[in-house]
Enzyme design. Structure first.
Site, PDB file in Angstrom:
ATOM      1  CB  ILE A 119      14.786  47.683  39.379  1.00 46.71           C
ATOM      2  CG1 ILE A 119      16.067  47.537  40.219  1.00 46.71           C
ATOM      3  CG2 ILE A 119      15.074  48.334  38.037  1.00 46.71           C
ATOM      4  CD1 ILE A 119      17.127  46.646  39.576  1.00 46.71           C
ATOM      5  CB  SER A 120      14.602  51.452  43.851  1.00 45.47           C
ATOM      6  OG  SER A 120      13.349  51.162  44.417  1.00 45.47           O
ATOM      7  CD  GLN A 121      17.241  58.058  41.262  1.00 51.58           C
ATOM      8  OE1 GLN A 121      16.106  58.334  41.634  1.00 51.58           O
ATOM      9  NE2 GLN A 121      18.153  58.978  41.020  1.00 51.58           N
TER      10      GLN A 121
END
Length: 216
Positions: free
Chosen positions: A64-66
């Site tokens: 899950i992206s930053q």
């Protein structure tokens, strides 16, 4: 039952302040970050990690992206409520849920079948309605083209030509391009049938874009 209490909302406000402090200025993007409960995409044991400005593993070799990265790409899209947007790489569904706070016209495609079904369920549980597809996002989603905006949430070795042809005139593609170690964030705007302008921004590190126009 998903719970979003005062503690969670307070943690989100703090996260938004952190992201804004790193240079994100678009009020709609910051508001979207504040609206979406990121902890819904995490196991309960990892609540504290949900509101850190960091990427986090979601299985299948993906992350899950930053939040800052999500906000950065979304801000570059210059997304308006009437825009039809295509997301390449649904992943956890978090970026998709952020896009849905700004426009209801979101199409998203995921390469990995396990993640596709998991994200689809998550969006449904949250009451969010995106057009979700399983397939090779590096080829775009031609059956629903053209799009006003296309966002690619994985690192590409090249700019896939199919994505460019699926943009409207005036449409924008935001994509990280480079090797598997580091990618340059690019924004391409379609000025005419064969004319595109290209802008270069900061370096990032994404998981690889898989598919015919991605990493094999």
């Amino acid at each position: 039952m998903l719970e979003d209490n005062y503690k969670h909302k307070g943690m989100r406000k703090s996260l938004v302040r952190t992201v804004a402090g790193k240079g994100i200025q678009d009020a709609r993007v910051l508001n979207a970050l504040e609206q979406v409960p990121r902890h819904f995409f995490f196991e309960k044991a990892f609540l504290e990690q949900a509101y850190q400005d960091k990427a986090f593993p979601i299985g299948e070799g993906q992350t899950i992206s930053q939040p800052y990265t999500v906000a950065y790409q979304t801000e570059l899209l210059d997304l308006q409520p009437h825009h039809k947007v295509l997301e390449i790489g649904t992943g956890s569904g978090y970026q998709c849920s952020i896009l849905l706070q700004i426009t209801p016209h979101v199409y998203t495609i995921e390469y990995n079948e396990v993640l596709f079904h998991k994200a689809q369920r998550q969006l449904q549980v949250m009451g969010l309605q995106a057009h979700t597809f399983l397939g090779d996002g590096s080829e775009g989603l031609p059956q629903h083209a053209p799009y006003d905006r296309i966002i690619v949430t994985a690192g590409a070795p090249i700019i896939p030509k199919n994505l460019l042809t699926q943009l409207t005139i005036g449409g924008k593609l935001v994509i990280p391009v480079g090797d598997t170690g580091v990618q340059k964030m690019l924004r391409l705007t379609r000025e005419g049938q064969e004319e595109f302008t290209r802008e270069e921004f900061a370096n990032f590190k994404f998981v690889p874009l898989l598919g015919k126009q991605g990493w094999k």
